[in-house]
Design a protein around this motif. Sequence first.
Motif, PDB file in Angstrom:
ATOM      1  N   VAL A 231       0.837  -1.209   0.000  1.00  0.00           N
ATOM      2  CA  VAL A 231       0.000   0.000   0.000  1.00  0.00           C
ATOM      3  C   VAL A 231       0.868   1.253   0.000  1.00  0.00           C
ATOM      4  N   LEU A 232       1.873   1.270   0.844  1.00  0.00           N
ATOM      5  CA  LEU A 232       2.670   2.474   1.032  1.00  0.00           C
ATOM      6  C   LEU A 232       3.538   2.800  -0.185  1.00  0.00           C
ATOM      7  N   THR A 233       4.171   1.803  -0.792  1.00  0.00           N
ATOM      8  CA  THR A 233       5.002   2.090  -1.963  1.00  0.00           C
ATOM      9  C   THR A 233       4.161   2.593  -3.129  1.00  0.00           C
ATOM     10  N   GLU A 234       2.940   2.106  -3.266  1.00  0.00           N
ATOM     11  CA  GLU A 234       2.062   2.610  -4.321  1.00  0.00           C
ATOM     12  C   GLU A 234       1.695   4.070  -4.086  1.00  0.00           C
ATOM     13  N   ALA A 235       1.591   4.462  -2.830  1.00  0.00           N
ATOM     14  CA  ALA A 235       1.206   5.832  -2.504  1.00  0.00           C
ATOM     15  C   ALA A 235       2.375   6.808  -2.587  1.00  0.00           C
ATOM     16  N   LEU A 236       3.600   6.333  -2.457  1.00  0.00           N
ATOM     17  CA  LEU A 236       4.748   7.227  -2.347  1.00  0.00           C
ATOM     18  C   LEU A 236       4.920   8.184  -3.526  1.00  0.00           C
ATOM     19  N   ASP A 243      12.680  15.761  -5.283  1.00  0.00           N
ATOM     20  CA  ASP A 243      13.986  15.325  -4.798  1.00  0.00           C
ATOM     21  C   ASP A 243      13.895  14.763  -3.381  1.00  0.00           C
ATOM     22  N   GLY A 244      12.694  14.278  -3.013  1.00  0.00           N
ATOM     23  CA  GLY A 244      12.479  13.769  -1.667  1.00  0.00           C
ATOM     24  C   GLY A 244      13.020  12.375  -1.452  1.00  0.00           C
ATOM     25  N   ILE A 245      12.969  11.954  -0.199  1.00  0.00           N
ATOM     26  CA  ILE A 245      13.475  10.639   0.190  1.00  0.00           C
ATOM     27  C   ILE A 245      12.479   9.987   1.140  1.00  0.00           C
ATOM     28  N   ALA A 246      12.222   8.710   0.902  1.00  0.00           N
ATOM     29  CA  ALA A 246      11.366   7.923   1.792  1.00  0.00           C
ATOM     30  C   ALA A 246      12.238   6.921   2.527  1.00  0.00           C
ATOM     31  N   ILE A 247      11.980   6.767   3.819  1.00  0.00           N
ATOM     32  CA  ILE A 247      12.778   5.864   4.649  1.00  0.00           C
ATOM     33  C   ILE A 247      11.823   4.972   5.430  1.00  0.00           C
ATOM     34  N   GLN A 264       8.299  -1.615  -8.777  1.00  0.00           N
ATOM     35  CA  GLN A 264       6.935  -1.704  -9.303  1.00  0.00           C
ATOM     36  C   GLN A 264       6.192  -0.377  -9.163  1.00  0.00           C
ATOM     37  N   ALA A 265       6.555   0.422  -8.168  1.00  0.00           N
ATOM     38  CA  ALA A 265       5.903   1.705  -7.929  1.00  0.00           C
ATOM     39  C   ALA A 265       6.633   2.864  -8.606  1.00  0.00           C
ATOM     40  N   GLY A 266       7.664   2.569  -9.385  1.00  0.00           N
ATOM     41  CA  GLY A 266       8.413   3.614 -10.056  1.00  0.00           C
ATOM     42  C   GLY A 266       9.450   4.285  -9.181  1.00  0.00           C
ATOM     43  N   LEU A 267       9.863   3.610  -8.118  1.00  0.00           N
ATOM     44  CA  LEU A 267      10.864   4.139  -7.202  1.00  0.00           C
ATOM     45  C   LEU A 267      12.168   3.396  -7.361  1.00  0.00           C
ATOM     46  N   ARG A 281      17.841  -2.689   8.137  1.00  0.00           N
ATOM     47  CA  ARG A 281      16.738  -2.148   8.925  1.00  0.00           C
ATOM     48  C   ARG A 281      16.032  -0.972   8.250  1.00  0.00           C
ATOM     49  N   ALA A 282      16.781  -0.156   7.509  1.00  0.00           N
ATOM     50  CA  ALA A 282      16.201   1.041   6.893  1.00  0.00           C
ATOM     51  C   ALA A 282      16.360   0.968   5.381  1.00  0.00           C
ATOM     52  N   VAL A 283      15.243   1.084   4.671  1.00  0.00           N
ATOM     53  CA  VAL A 283      15.264   1.132   3.204  1.00  0.00           C
ATOM     54  C   VAL A 283      14.986   2.564   2.781  1.00  0.00           C
ATOM     55  N   LEU A 284      15.893   3.133   2.005  1.00  0.00           N
ATOM     56  CA  LEU A 284      15.767   4.500   1.531  1.00  0.00           C
ATOM     57  C   LEU A 284      15.386   4.491   0.059  1.00  0.00           C
ATOM     58  N   MET A 285      14.324   5.218  -0.283  1.00  0.00           N
ATOM     59  CA  MET A 285      13.803   5.239  -1.642  1.00  0.00           C
ATOM     60  C   MET A 285      13.657   6.661  -2.136  1.00  0.00           C
ATOM     61  N   GLN A 286      13.722   6.800  -3.449  1.00  0.00           N
ATOM     62  CA  GLN A 286      13.484   8.079  -4.094  1.00  0.00           C
ATOM     63  C   GLN A 286      12.799   7.836  -5.432  1.00  0.00           C
ATOM     64  N   HIS A 287      12.333   8.901  -6.076  1.00  0.00           N
ATOM     65  CA  HIS A 287      11.731   8.749  -7.394  1.00  0.00           C
ATOM     66  C   HIS A 287      12.744   8.121  -8.342  1.00  0.00           C
ATOM     67  N   GLY A 288      12.269   7.197  -9.177  1.00  0.00           N
ATOM     68  CA  GLY A 288      13.136   6.582 -10.154  1.00  0.00           C
ATOM     69  C   GLY A 288      13.569   7.583 -11.221  1.00  0.00           C
TER      70      GLY A 288
END
Length: 290
Positions: A231-236, A243-247, A264-267, A281-288
């Motif tokens: 759910v969360l990755t689809e919403a990100l 230029d944001g970051i999701a953790i 799959q979510a374009g990240l 423990r921590a996964v850091l994601m950004q826009h692909g």
Amino acid sequence: MKGLDMAGQQAPGPVLAEGTERLRAAGLDNPRREARLLMAHVLQTDLAGLLARQNVDMSASRAFFDAIDRRAAHEPIAYITGHAGFWSLDLETSSTTLIPRPDSETLIEALLHHRRDRASVRSVLDLGTGTGCLLLAALSEYGDAWGVGVDIAPGAARLAARNARRTGLATRCAVMNANWTSAIQGRFDVIFSNPPYIPHGDLAGLMPDVRDHEPARALDGGVDGLDAYRVLTEALPSLLAHDGIAIFEIGIGQERDMPRLARQAGLEILEIRADLGGIPRAVLMQHGRR
């Protein structure tokens, strides 16, 4: 009660020893240390102050053994004392949500590493905020930032709001009782989440401190532990600034699944950071990249 004088006073040593033995008989690790922490809590002092204590009255002894009995039943110390440390903050705790854990500080360490310019973070979103620990720790480090914490549990949302006031950060954040992303619009420089991620079949095997006392809804991640991440990755993509970051915090072995969900979510994955125990423990994601 042995050792009482005429005024109902007793030296703390025998009281502490009896409490230690009760915890040891319950199979708890570090029974003496935990007994000392509980006595310090009852006497409203710290461990150094406890050493200087000359006596304990009957009322304090009863309160101490009540606390010992709760701990012997594997109730977490943070629920008994009503507070826990996280990062540089002292936060109120309650059984409405999970206790802040040192492992989760890995997410704050990751943020500080990737956003060293304190002016670069202006907005923070914390999905499933619980005590508010991640949101408030981030705001304490980034003085120009404001934030929003969201939790589906009304009691947790109220607790996070109290912690915002407790830490002096209430004017820089809002806490909402809502279903993660349903009430959120706009884009954020930083998005945190420590969602439920324990596979349903593993719940019964958790330590009794967690299984029997912390809320199952904050632990149960569905059959494979990944329900919330889907759910969360689809919403990100619609919540994350350009230029944001999701953790996100993850559980053991989930570092193999998160990159797939992110793609799959374009990240894209910026980093997977281990905690002090060496566990991813921590996964850091950004826009692909496009």
